[in-house]
Design a protein around this motif. Structure first.
Motif, PDB file in Angstrom:
ATOM      1  N   ASP A   1      -6.296   0.452  -0.665  1.00  0.00           N
ATOM      2  CA  ASP A   1      -5.794   0.317   0.703  1.00  0.00           C
ATOM      3  C   ASP A   1      -5.126  -1.036   0.898  1.00  0.00           C
ATOM      4  O   ASP A   1      -4.030  -1.141   1.482  1.00  0.00           O
ATOM      5  CB  ASP A   1      -6.956   0.493   1.678  1.00  0.00           C
ATOM      6  CG  ASP A   1      -6.498   0.483   3.131  1.00  0.00           C
ATOM      7  OD1 ASP A   1      -6.268  -0.622   3.668  1.00  0.00           O
ATOM      8  OD2 ASP A   1      -6.360   1.563   3.718  1.00  0.00           O
ATOM      9  N   ALA A   2      -5.767  -2.095   0.377  1.00  0.00           N
ATOM     10  CA  ALA A   2      -5.189  -3.442   0.497  1.00  0.00           C
ATOM     11  C   ALA A   2      -3.880  -3.555  -0.274  1.00  0.00           C
ATOM     12  O   ALA A   2      -2.934  -4.220   0.177  1.00  0.00           O
ATOM     13  CB  ALA A   2      -6.195  -4.477  -0.015  1.00  0.00           C
ATOM     14  N   LEU A   3      -3.823  -2.899  -1.440  1.00  0.00           N
ATOM     15  CA  LEU A   3      -2.585  -2.927  -2.221  1.00  0.00           C
ATOM     16  C   LEU A   3      -1.457  -2.243  -1.456  1.00  0.00           C
ATOM     17  O   LEU A   3      -0.319  -2.748  -1.424  1.00  0.00           O
ATOM     18  CB  LEU A   3      -2.802  -2.234  -3.580  1.00  0.00           C
ATOM     19  CG  LEU A   3      -1.577  -2.086  -4.476  1.00  0.00           C
ATOM     20  CD1 LEU A   3      -0.984  -3.450  -4.819  1.00  0.00           C
ATOM     21  CD2 LEU A   3      -1.922  -1.317  -5.754  1.00  0.00           C
ATOM     22  N   ALA A   4      -1.746  -1.113  -0.828  1.00  0.00           N
ATOM     23  CA  ALA A   4      -0.716  -0.412  -0.053  1.00  0.00           C
ATOM     24  C   ALA A   4      -0.220  -1.285   1.097  1.00  0.00           C
ATOM     25  O   ALA A   4       0.990  -1.352   1.372  1.00  0.00           O
ATOM     26  CB  ALA A   4      -1.267   0.907   0.484  1.00  0.00           C
ATOM     27  N   ARG A   5      -1.131  -1.965   1.765  1.00  0.00           N
ATOM     28  CA  ARG A   5      -0.732  -2.852   2.860  1.00  0.00           C
ATOM     29  C   ARG A   5       0.131  -4.004   2.346  1.00  0.00           C
ATOM     30  O   ARG A   5       1.110  -4.409   2.989  1.00  0.00           O
ATOM     31  CB  ARG A   5      -1.975  -3.403   3.568  1.00  0.00           C
ATOM     32  CG  ARG A   5      -2.748  -2.366   4.359  1.00  0.00           C
ATOM     33  CD  ARG A   5      -3.980  -2.985   5.019  1.00  0.00           C
ATOM     34  NE  ARG A   5      -4.744  -1.997   5.740  1.00  0.00           N
ATOM     35  CZ  ARG A   5      -4.507  -1.626   6.991  1.00  0.00           C
ATOM     36  NH1 ARG A   5      -3.500  -2.198   7.654  1.00  0.00           N
ATOM     37  NH2 ARG A   5      -5.239  -0.709   7.583  1.00  0.00           N
ATOM     38  N   ALA A   6      -0.238  -4.537   1.168  1.00  0.00           N
ATOM     39  CA  ALA A   6       0.540  -5.637   0.592  1.00  0.00           C
ATOM     40  C   ALA A   6       1.955  -5.190   0.256  1.00  0.00           C
ATOM     41  O   ALA A   6       2.935  -5.927   0.461  1.00  0.00           O
ATOM     42  CB  ALA A   6      -0.161  -6.170  -0.655  1.00  0.00           C
ATOM     43  N   ILE A   7       2.079  -3.963  -0.239  1.00  0.00           N
ATOM     44  CA  ILE A   7       3.413  -3.426  -0.559  1.00  0.00           C
ATOM     45  C   ILE A   7       4.233  -3.280   0.719  1.00  0.00           C
ATOM     46  O   ILE A   7       5.419  -3.659   0.771  1.00  0.00           O
ATOM     47  CB  ILE A   7       3.285  -2.084  -1.293  1.00  0.00           C
ATOM     48  CG1 ILE A   7       2.653  -2.280  -2.683  1.00  0.00           C
ATOM     49  CG2 ILE A   7       4.657  -1.420  -1.440  1.00  0.00           C
ATOM     50  CD1 ILE A   7       2.344  -0.975  -3.399  1.00  0.00           C
ATOM     51  N   LEU A   8       3.618  -2.734   1.768  1.00  0.00           N
ATOM     52  CA  LEU A   8       4.343  -2.570   3.031  1.00  0.00           C
ATOM     53  C   LEU A   8       4.767  -3.911   3.607  1.00  0.00           C
ATOM     54  O   LEU A   8       5.896  -4.058   4.108  1.00  0.00           O
ATOM     55  CB  LEU A   8       3.465  -1.831   4.043  1.00  0.00           C
ATOM     56  CG  LEU A   8       3.124  -0.372   3.736  1.00  0.00           C
ATOM     57  CD1 LEU A   8       2.260   0.212   4.843  1.00  0.00           C
ATOM     58  CD2 LEU A   8       4.386   0.459   3.549  1.00  0.00           C
ATOM     59  N   ASP A   9       3.884  -4.901   3.531  1.00  0.00           N
ATOM     60  CA  ASP A   9       4.229  -6.235   4.044  1.00  0.00           C
ATOM     61  C   ASP A   9       5.397  -6.835   3.277  1.00  0.00           C
ATOM     62  O   ASP A   9       6.317  -7.423   3.873  1.00  0.00           O
ATOM     63  CB  ASP A   9       3.008  -7.160   3.946  1.00  0.00           C
ATOM     64  CG  ASP A   9       1.912  -6.784   4.941  1.00  0.00           C
ATOM     65  OD1 ASP A   9       2.229  -6.053   5.892  1.00  0.00           O
ATOM     66  OD2 ASP A   9       0.756  -7.194   4.734  1.00  0.00           O
TER      67      ASP A   9
END
Length: 759
Positions: free
Chosen positions: A416-424
C-alpha cells in the motif's frame, strides 16, 4: 550539350581510367620496353597530379587516407624513375630505388586501416586479425617460393625476389582490409570500387614481377609494368570521381561480413599449407623458419576462432537481452515477466506476492497532441521514475504501450505504501524537450496468499487490470486492491459475456423506440432505437450489458443485429405508410468505429431493406472517439459521404467536445440530459446550466449543426429549450421508449431536411 557538376567530374574520371586501360593494352600488344616505360612514367605523373587536384578541389571531410595514397603514388613513381636512371646491365634493379618503392606499401596499409577504423570501428579488430592471417599466409608462400631460394643462393640484397616478396605480403594485407570496407560500409561507392580495383591490379602486377624474379628475368619494361599503368589510372579516377568525398563519412556500426573475406583468407591458408609440402626445404634453417611461420598462422587462426566464438556468444547474449527487455525503456518486458514467473520453484511453498498493474492517465492525449516522439520520451521518463521509486522493493516490467507491471513480495501494508509512493512521484510534472507535462497514473493491485499452489500470472494480471479500471472509475491518480467485491463483479462480467454470446441465437434482444420531436411543430422527426435484453426473466437496460459487451467483440455482432433490426422495422413502417419518409437512429459503440467492415455493413443493410442513406442516423458518444480516432474519422467520413446522418450523443460531458465538433463530420448534437434536467422550471432552474445550453446551441448553429435536447420531462423544460433555440427534443414528456408498435401517422421529415433547417 554541356556537362557540368558531379556528372562532369564522373565523366573526367571515367575518361582518365579509359585512357589508362588503353595504354596498358597498347604496352602489352607492342611489347616495347621503351614504350612501356614512357607510358608508365606519363601515367604515374598524371595520376599524382589528378589525385592532388581531386583532394584540393573536392575537399573531402575525411582527407587523411587520400594524402597517404598520394604519398604512396609519389614514392612508387619516384622509385620507378630512379630505377631507370640507376639501372645497369649488371644491376637492372638497384637496391636504393627498391627501398624507396617499398615505402609505397606501408603508406597504403595506413590508408586502408584508416578507412577501416572510420567506417567499421566495431569490426576493425576482427578484420585486422583476418588481414594478419592473410599476411602470414602470404609470407609463408613467398618464403618458400622466393625468399628461401634467394637465401640459399646467397643472393645480394638488390635481388628483386626480396622486394617482390615484400610487395606481395603487403598487397595481401591491404587487399584483405579493403575487401571488407568495399563490401560493407563503402558498398556502392564508385570511387572506393576503383580503389579496390587499383589494389587488385597492383597485386596482379606484383605477382607478375615475382614470377619474373623467381625465373631470373625481372627486367625493366616487363608485363608487370603495363599492369601498373592501370593501377595508377584507377587511383587517379577514384580521386577525380565525385563520390570520393563520401568515403569515410558514413561511420557507424555495420555487420561484419566475413563471407566476402573468406575466399581470400581460405585461399591464402590453402596456399600456405600446400606450397611448403610441394617444395622441400633447403636445410634445417629453412625448416625452422617454415615451422615458425606455420605456427604463427595456426595461432592466428585459433585467435580468430576464439574471437568468432566470443562474438557469437555476445550476439546470443544481446539477442536474449533484447528478447527479454523493452527496447525503448530498457526495462524487463512482458516476455521476461512470464519467463521469471515460470522459473519460480514449482515445489513450493510460495511466498505471498503482489502485482501492481498501472498505466498513464490521459497518455493518448499527450501522444496525439505532441506526436509519438514526445510520447516515447514520456514513456522513458515514466519508466525511469517508476524504477527509481520501486528500487529494491520489487521488479518493474513494461507490459506494453503505457502499461507497467511491478511485482513485489512486500506485505500488504508496505505494498500500500509503495502504491502511494508511486502516485506521489507521478503527480510531479515531467519536463520533456518540447513540453512540460503533468499527468497521473492509476494502479490496480492483485495479491496471492502464498502456500503450496503456484500463483497463476494470467489471473494476477487480469485481477490487477480489473482493479486498475475500478480505481479509474473513482477518478484518475488513485489505486485499488482486487477484493472479493471486484472478484464477484469479474465473475458476473464473465457470466454476462458468456450469456451474451448465446443471446443472439436465442433471440433475447429487442429494440425499443423513442420519438425525437420538432419543438416548433410538435411533429415526430425521427425515432431512436434502444436495445433491451430479455434474460433470466428480466428486461435488462443497455447500461447493464453494453459496457460488458464492449470489452469483447460480441458488441460487433450485437451492433450488427441492432442495425439490421432497426432498418427492417423502418422499412416496414415506410411501406405501411404510403410515401413515408421516417428516419431511425441507432447507437454505435467504440469497437464498431474500429471495425474496418462497418461501412460495408451499413451499405449492405440499407440496400437489403431498400432504404436511402438519409433514413439512417448513427449516434456515438464523445468517449467512443478517444481510441483510434484516425480510424474512426475515416469510417465516419465515408458514412457521411453516403448521406448517413452522424449524431454525437450526450454532448458536453465527454472528451475534447469542441475539438470533436470541428474534427469529425457531425450533423446533429444531442445535448446531454444532465444539462436539461438542471434547467428545472423557469423560476427555479440553474442559470449557469441555462447559459451552458444556450452556448452549446449557439455554437452548434454557427457550425451549421442541428441540436436535440435530451431528457425533456416537463412542459416547462420544453418551453425553455424552445426559447433557447433547440430545434428538436427527446424525453419522457413525449413518451417512454416502447417496443415495436404500429406506424406513426405524424409527418416525419428525413435527415437531409433536418440538416437543411439546421443550416
Amino acid at each position: 550539350m554541356r556537362i557540368s557538376g558531379p556528372r562532369r567530374g564522373a565523366t573526367i574520371a571515367y575518361v582518365f581510367l579509359g585512357l589508362s586501360v588503353a595504354q596498358t593494352l597498347i604496352a602489352l600488344i607492342v611489347g616495347s620496353t621503351t614504350l612501356c616505360t614512357a607510358l608508365l612514367v606519363v601515367t604515374s605523373l598524371a595520376a599524382i597530379a589528378s589525385i592532388l587536384v581531386g583532394i584540393r578541389s573536392r575537399r573531402p571531410a575525411f582527407a587523411l587516407p587520400w594524402w597517404l595514397l598520394l604519398a604512396s603514388c609519389i614514392a612508387s613513381a619516384f622509385g620507378g624513375m630512379l630505377t631507370g636512371a640507376l639501372a645497369t646491365a649488371d644491376n637492372p634493379v638497384p637496391l636504393t630505388p627498391q627501398l624507396i618503392m617499398l615505402l609505397t606499401y606501408p603508406l597504403q596499409v595506413a590508408a586502408a586501416v584508416t578507412w577501416l577504423r572510420a567506417y567499421a570501428p566495431a569490426t576493425a579488430r576482427t578484420v585486422s586479425i583476418d588481414s594478419t592471417i592473410v599476411g602470414v599466409g602470404a609470407l609463408i608462400t613467398v618464403w618458400v617460393l622466393l625468399l628461401a631460394p634467394a637465401f640459399a643462393q646467397h643472393a645480394p640484397a638488390s635481388d628483386p625476389r626480396f622486394s617482390s616478396a615484400t610487395h606481395l605480403v603487403f598487397d595481401a594485407i591491404v587487399l584483405a582490409v579493403v575487401t571488407h570496407v568495399a563490401y560493407t560500409s563503402a558498398r556502392g561507392n564508385r570511387a572506393f570500387g576503383m580503389i579496390f580495383g587499383a589494389f587488385l591490379t597492383q597485386l596482379i602486377g606484383d605477382g607478375l614481377l615475382a614470377i619474373d624474379a623467381a625465373q631470373g628475368t625481372a627486367i625493366r619494361g616487363g608485363s608487370y609494368m603495363a599492369v601498373f599503368i592501370t593501377t595508377y589510372g584507377l587511383f587517379a579516377a577514384a580521386a577525380l570521381h565525385p563520390s570520393m568525398v563520401d568515403i569515410g563519412t558514413g561511420a557507424g556500426s555495420v555487420p561484419d561480413r566475413f563471407r566476402q573475406r573468406f575466399v581470400e583468407v581460405a585461399a591464402i591458408c590453402m596456399l600456405a599449407a600446400a606450397i611448403p609440402a610441394a617444395r622441400p626445404p633447403f636445410g634445417v634453417w629453412d625448416q625452422v623458419v617454415r615451422a615458425v611461420l606455420i605456427s604463427c598462422l595456426i595461432a592466428g587462426v585459433l585467435l580468430r576462432s576464439e574471437r568468432a566464438v566470443r562474438t557469437i556468444a555476445g550476439k546470443e547474449s544481446d539477442a536474449r537481452h533484447l528478447a527479454m527487455h523493452d527496447e525503448l525503456t530498457g526495462l524487463s518486458n512482458r516476455a521476461s515477466l512470464y519467463a521469471e514467473h515460470a522459473a519460480l520453484d514449482r515445489h513450493g511453498p510460495f511466498e505471498p506476492m503482489s502485482l501492481l498493474f498501472m498505466d498513464l492517465d490521459n497518455f493518448k492525449l499527450v501522444n496525439d497532441s505532441y506526436g509519438h516522439r514526445t510520447g516515447d520520451e514520456l514513456i522513458k521518463a515514466a519508466a525511469e521514475r517508476l524504477a527509481n521509486v520501486v528500487g529494491d522493493r520489487g521488479w518493474v516490467h513494461r507490459h506494453g504501450g503505457d502499461e507497467f507491471v511491478v511485482t513485489t513480495y512486500l506485505d500488504p501494508e508496505r505494498t500500500d505504501a509503495l502504491a502511494r509512493a508511486i502516485l506521489d512521484e507521478f503527480s510531479k510534472p515531467f519536463t520533456l524537450r518540447r513540453v512540460r507535462v503533468t499527468l497521473s497514473t492509476s494502479i490496480g493491485i492483485a495479491r496471492t496468499t502464498g502456500g503450496k499452489t503456484p500463483p497463476n500470472l494470467d489471473d494476477l494480471i487480469r485481477e490487477a487490470d480489473s482493479a486498475m479500471y475500478h480505481a479509474k472509475s473513482r477518478g484518475t491518480g488513485s489505486y485499488a486492491f482486487f477484493d472479493d467485491q471486484l472478484r464477484a463483479s469479474a465473475v458476473e462480467q464473465l457470466k454476462v459475456t458468456t450469456d451474451l454470446t448465446e443471446s443472439l441465437d436465442d433471440h433475447e434482444f429487442e429494440l425499443y423506440y423513442q420519438s425525437i420531436i420538432d419543438v416548433a411543430t410538435g411533429e415526430t422527426a425521427a425515432f431512436e432505437a434502444l436495445i433491451r435484453w430479455h434474460h433470466d426473466g428480466i428486461v435488462h437496460p443497455p447500461e447493464y450489458f453494453i459496457p460488458i459487451a464492449e470489452s469483447s467483440d460480441i458488441i460487433i455482432d450485437i451492433g450488427r443485429w441492432a442495425l439490421g433490426r432497426a432498418c427492417e422495422q423502418l422499412a416496414q413502417w415506410r411501406n405501411a405508410i404510403d410515401g413515408g419518409n421516417q428516419a431511425v437512429s441507432v447507437n454505435l459503440s467504440a469497437r464498431q468505429l474500429r471495425d474496418v467492415d462497418f461501412v460495408s455493413t451499413v451499405t449492405d443493410t440499407l440496400a437489403a431493406y431498400g432504404l436511402p442513406a438519409s433514413a439512417l442516423w448513427l449516434e456515438l458518444t464523445e468517449t467512443a472517439l478517444i481510441d483510434d480516432d484516425d480510424i474512426a474519422l475515416t469510417i465516419l467520413e465515408q458514412l457521411s459521404s453516403l448521406g448517413v446522418t452522424i449524431c454525437i450523443d450526450d454532448f458536453g460531458i465527454g472528451y475534447s467536445a469542441l475539438g470533436n465538433l470541428n474534427k469529425y463530420p457531425i450533423d446533429v448534437v444531442k445535448i446531454d440530459k444532465s444539462f436539461i434536467a438542471a434547467l428545472g422550471t423557469q423560476d427555479e432552474g440553474d442559470p449557469k446550466h441555462h447559459v451552458l445550453v444556450t452556448s452549446i446551441e449557439a455554437m452548434s448553429t454557427a457550425l451549421g449543426l442541428i441540436t436535440v435536447a435530451e431528457g425533456v420531462e416537463s412542459a416547462d423544460q420544453l418551453e425553455q429549450v424552445k426559447a433557447i433555440g433547440c430545434q428538436f427534443a427527446q424525453g419522457w414528456l413525449f413518451g417512454m421508449p416502447l417496443p415495436m408498435m404500429q406506424p406513426w401517422t405524424d409527418h416525419v421529415r428525413p435527415a437531409s431536411q433536418l440538416r437543411a433547417q439546421g443550416q
